[in-house]
Design an enzyme around this catalytic site. Sequence first.
Site, PDB file in Angstrom:
ATOM      1  N   GLU A   1      37.796  39.288  43.477  1.00  0.00           N
ATOM      2  CA  GLU A   1      37.199  40.137  44.058  1.00  0.00           C
ATOM      3  C   GLU A   1      35.209  39.591  43.365  1.00  0.00           C
ATOM      4  O   GLU A   1      35.483  38.544  42.586  1.00  0.00           O
ATOM      5  CB  GLU A   1      36.846  41.235  43.014  1.00  0.00           C
ATOM      6  CG  GLU A   1      38.485  42.088  43.803  1.00  0.00           C
ATOM      7  CD  GLU A   1      38.404  43.052  42.241  1.00  0.00           C
ATOM      8  OE1 GLU A   1      37.982  43.427  41.471  1.00  0.00           O
ATOM      9  OE2 GLU A   1      39.587  44.024  42.966  1.00  0.00           O
TER      10      GLU A   1
ATOM     11  N   SER B   1      37.343  42.814  51.782  1.00  0.00           N
ATOM     12  CA  SER B   1      38.331  43.638  51.832  1.00  0.00           C
ATOM     13  C   SER B   1      39.448  43.058  52.405  1.00  0.00           C
ATOM     14  O   SER B   1      39.757  42.565  53.503  1.00  0.00           O
ATOM     15  CB  SER B   1      38.345  44.578  51.204  1.00  0.00           C
ATOM     16  OG  SER B   1      39.823  45.207  50.577  1.00  0.00           O
TER      17      SER B   1
ATOM     18  N   HIS C   1      41.564  40.310  46.752  1.00  0.00           N
ATOM     19  CA  HIS C   1      41.741  41.458  45.632  1.00  0.00           C
ATOM     20  C   HIS C   1      42.551  40.514  44.695  1.00  0.00           C
ATOM     21  O   HIS C   1      44.079  40.646  44.264  1.00  0.00           O
ATOM     22  CB  HIS C   1      41.922  42.642  45.277  1.00  0.00           C
ATOM     23  CG  HIS C   1      41.202  44.030  46.174  1.00  0.00           C
ATOM     24  ND1 HIS C   1      39.962  43.883  45.837  1.00  0.00           N
ATOM     25  CD2 HIS C   1      41.113  44.077  47.902  1.00  0.00           C
ATOM     26  CE1 HIS C   1      39.829  45.048  46.421  1.00  0.00           C
ATOM     27  NE2 HIS C   1      40.011  44.495  47.770  1.00  0.00           N
TER      28      HIS C   1
END
Length: 281
Positions: free
Chosen positions: A203, A134, A176
């Site tokens: 993801e 992330s 994401h």
Amino acid sequence: MVSPLPSTSGHLVAIGGAEDKSSDLEILRQVFALAPEGNGEVAVIATASRIPDEVLPDYEAAFSRLGASRVHSLGIRDRRQAADADTVRLIEQSSVIFLTGGDQLRLTNVLGGSATLKAIRNRLQAGAVVAGTSAGAAAMPGTMIYNGAASDALRKGAVNLTFGLGLVEGLIIDSHFLERGRFTRLMEVGASNPEHLGVGLGEDAGVIIHPHGILEAIGPGHVIIIDSRDLASSNIAELSMGAPVAVENMILHAMVSGHGFDVEARRYLVADELKAILAEG
């Protein structure tokens, strides 16, 4: 085009977030497998996270399951801690350095110019694995995205860019990517920076950045490549801020596990081609 990692022995692994930390550990298993033999120490840095005490135990448990001899859980909340000699020593003795998710601007603010970041770069040069998920993935390049609406970012100035950690050049990484509809973010970046390759990570998906500039998709999700180097035209230079951007001939690829991409040649690699190139070393 600046080739990624021109003088580095180690591997970078960028992960799109929400990777499995409790079941098969598919992506984390591949991260740990890249570590140099004979060193099972892992350093997990949770600087980007607002809740390090909640995040760190999950990674400590996961890497312990994978066979790590020691897992060093490092919160590093401020620049004083980023300069701490004991923290630097733990990074210097680790074969895997993992950057958690959270806020990439906090990560660069705390680590930028620090002894900790210098140690991370040195370990990468020496052959260690540096992985991030992330925000930890988005902050890896020399230039990083830190803001920008997902719904309609294909407008001049809609995406904010700043300096990242400088672990790889020539890429812009977004996380994401599919789940939060961030295609237009990398399209806007590509229109204004055609030389940079956009890498959108879904993801539970990741990409290994091999030392010779080859990307390898891993995990059950998708890795999206947005290539603007041969962009035919765009109106972005003539627009006022906030106006919609036109682009011609922006190329998109969707990679799955086992497929790859040659960054310098701008060439998609199907599984057999990727295996052959990696076998050559």
